[in-house]
Design an enzyme around this catalytic site. Structure first.
Site, mmCIF file in Angstrom:
data_model
loop_
_atom_site.group_PDB
_atom_site.id
_atom_site.type_symbol
_atom_site.label_atom_id
_atom_site.label_comp_id
_atom_site.label_asym_id
_atom_site.label_seq_id
_atom_site.Cartn_x
_atom_site.Cartn_y
_atom_site.Cartn_z
ATOM 1 N N ASP A 10 0.919 -1.204 -0.142
ATOM 2 C CA ASP A 10 -0.103 0.066 -0.095
ATOM 3 C C ASP A 10 0.850 1.288 -0.199
ATOM 4 O O ASP A 10 2.186 1.180 0.342
ATOM 5 C CB ASP A 10 -0.765 0.049 1.260
ATOM 6 C CG ASP A 10 -1.790 1.356 1.407
ATOM 7 O OD1 ASP A 10 -2.340 1.787 0.482
ATOM 8 O OD2 ASP A 10 -1.822 1.819 2.576
ATOM 9 N N SER A 11 0.232 2.366 -0.411
ATOM 10 C CA SER A 11 0.990 3.938 -0.063
ATOM 11 C C SER A 11 1.584 3.912 1.286
ATOM 12 O O SER A 11 2.386 4.649 1.544
ATOM 13 C CB SER A 11 0.307 4.847 -0.770
ATOM 14 O OG SER A 11 -0.929 4.922 0.079
ATOM 15 N N GLY A 43 -3.072 8.785 -3.796
ATOM 16 C CA GLY A 43 -4.522 8.950 -4.246
ATOM 17 C C GLY A 43 -4.724 10.326 -4.997
ATOM 18 O O GLY A 43 -5.716 10.535 -5.490
ATOM 19 N N CYS A 73 -4.406 -1.466 -1.851
ATOM 20 C CA CYS A 73 -4.537 -0.123 -2.021
ATOM 21 C C CYS A 73 -5.365 0.216 -3.055
ATOM 22 O O CYS A 73 -5.250 -0.324 -4.328
ATOM 23 C CB CYS A 73 -3.072 0.332 -2.438
ATOM 24 S SG CYS A 73 -3.184 2.071 -3.037
ATOM 25 N N GLU A 154 -2.918 8.336 8.629
ATOM 26 C CA GLU A 154 -1.832 8.392 8.790
ATOM 27 C C GLU A 154 -0.997 9.292 10.083
ATOM 28 O O GLU A 154 0.214 9.022 10.641
ATOM 29 C CB GLU A 154 -0.867 9.005 7.678
ATOM 30 C CG GLU A 154 -1.188 8.176 6.281
ATOM 31 C CD GLU A 154 -0.005 6.889 6.076
ATOM 32 O OE1 GLU A 154 0.688 6.911 6.748
ATOM 33 O OE2 GLU A 154 -0.657 6.031 5.440
ATOM 34 N N CYS A 188 -10.810 2.778 -0.118
ATOM 35 C CA CYS A 188 -9.450 3.140 0.103
ATOM 36 C C CYS A 188 -9.185 2.230 1.497
ATOM 37 O O CYS A 188 -9.973 2.118 2.335
ATOM 38 C CB CYS A 188 -9.301 4.609 0.392
ATOM 39 S SG CYS A 188 -7.818 4.944 1.216
ATOM 40 N N THR A 189 -7.981 1.586 1.444
ATOM 41 C CA THR A 189 -7.599 0.627 2.452
ATOM 42 C C THR A 189 -7.406 1.507 3.922
ATOM 43 O O THR A 189 -7.141 1.024 4.910
ATOM 44 C CB THR A 189 -6.521 -0.450 2.066
ATOM 45 O OG1 THR A 189 -5.552 0.545 1.721
ATOM 46 C CG2 THR A 189 -7.270 -1.326 1.257
ATOM 47 N N HIS A 190 -7.043 2.801 3.693
ATOM 48 C CA HIS A 190 -6.931 3.658 4.944
ATOM 49 C C HIS A 190 -8.368 3.603 5.796
ATOM 50 O O HIS A 190 -8.257 3.865 7.027
ATOM 51 C CB HIS A 190 -6.448 4.945 4.703
ATOM 52 C CG HIS A 190 -5.030 4.968 4.358
ATOM 53 N ND1 HIS A 190 -4.499 4.427 3.271
ATOM 54 C CD2 HIS A 190 -4.058 5.641 5.085
ATOM 55 C CE1 HIS A 190 -3.087 4.716 3.130
ATOM 56 N NE2 HIS A 190 -2.674 5.415 4.423
HETATM 57 N N1 DGL Z 1 -4.692 3.115 1.103
HETATM 58 C C1 DGL Z 1 -4.760 3.696 -0.373
HETATM 59 C C2 DGL Z 1 -5.992 3.360 -1.065
HETATM 60 O O1 DGL Z 1 -6.492 2.352 -0.927
HETATM 61 C C3 DGL Z 1 -3.941 4.982 -0.800
HETATM 62 C C4 DGL Z 1 -4.262 6.201 -0.112
HETATM 63 C C5 DGL Z 1 -3.512 7.215 -0.828
HETATM 64 O O2 DGL Z 1 -2.243 6.859 -0.587
HETATM 65 O O3 DGL Z 1 -3.814 8.229 -1.267
HETATM 66 O O4 DGL Z 1 -6.293 3.880 -2.029
#
Ligand code: DGL
Length: 271
Positions: A10-11, A43, A73, A154, A188-190
């Site tokens: 992931d990022s 993103g 991600c 984050e 988004c996985t965040h």
């Molecule tokens: N966790 C990410 C996703 O699922 C990326 C968030 C990002 O880097 O902007 O899109």
């Protein structure tokens, strides 16, 4: 059986929502995770840049001879729908989050109204809507980019009662609520790390589908059906890599995974 590790990237720390589910479902698997914290967020970047970063992330995980790569991600997964990111890869088992997540959301909705929230790149790509229409063309899809959710996560602003997180969530989700969706894809996985806040804004009647958790379930189904699970008595190891300072990353790992047992955290370079 195959005792090689599963590679996940992931990022940043968002993909830990996938790792958490993976370790619960398959505790004996070794996992190598890469969070590209030096370059997060992805993103808000262009497709070309995201594809280049993803290529470097994939090449990094290949060094560990992984048996499968999970793109935890949503942003990179949306790019995978139009770019052959694995064209030159030796890893043949891979997946992004879109299809596993959409399958779960279509099964969950009762009123055929699904909301999708994600990064600007993911929402701009329209990938979730396209994937939903491939499965069911009777479903109405409502999308909203929520760029401020990633920095909240984050930086650890994830408490359900955090006033800043709540204010931002209300602002982003107001329209979605009005549309009466009964299922909301956390594209988004965040975002699963903000589940408490999102759920309190949307109300308990709205089912939240975590893209991180759904890709982990997909991985389990695939490894089982292909006979590629690990065969070991002891718990698997967790090697976590980040591309920026280990300090904040380690804090987030403790918060999101709840434990650092069997876990090694290191800083790396993917170039
Ligand atoms: N966790 C990410 C996703 O699922 C990326 C968030 C990002 O880097 O902007 O899109």
């Amino acid at each position: 059986m195959n005792n090689s590790a599963i590679g996940v990237f992931d990022s940043g720390v968002g993909g830990l929502s996938c790792v958490k589910e993976l370790t619960a479902l398959m505790p004996h698997e070794n996992i190598v995770y890469l969070g590209d914290t030096a370059r997060v967020p992805y993103g808000t970047k262009s497709v070309d840049t995201i594809a280049r970063y993803a290529g470097e992330d994939i090449a990094f995980l290949e060094r560990f001879n992984v048996k499968m790569i999970l793109i935890a991600c949503g942003t990179v997964s949306s790019v995978l729908m139009s770019r052959p990111l694995f064209e030159n890869s030796s890893v043949k088992n891979y997946s992004g989050v879109i299809y596993p997540t959409v399958t779960a959301a279509c099964a969950a909705t009762r009123n055929s109204r699904i909301g999708v929230i994600g990064t600007p790149a993911t929402i701009r790509s329209g990938c979730y809507g396209k994937a939903i229409r491939e499965l069911r063309n009777d479903i109405k899809v409502y999308s909203k980019a929520c760029p401020m959710f990633v920095p909240l996560v984050e930086n650890g602003y994830i408490d359900k009662d955090d006033p800043v997180a709540k204010l931002i969530a209300e602002e982003y989700l107001e329209g979605m609520k009005r549309e009466g969706v009964d299922t909301l894809i956390l594209g988004c996985t965040h975002y699963p790390h903000l589940e408490g806040v999102i759920s309190s804004v949307m109300g308990s009647g709205v089912r939240l589908i975590s893209s991180g958790a759904e890709i982990a379930k997909y991985a389990e189904r695939t490894l089982v059906s292909e006979g590629l699970q690990a065969e070991r008595e002891e718990r698997g190891t967790l090697e976590l890599y980040c591309t920026d300072s280990e300090e904040l990353f380690s804090e987030n790992v403790g918060t999101f995974l709840g434990t650092t047992e069997n876990t090694v955290i290191s800083k790396c370079s993917v170039k």
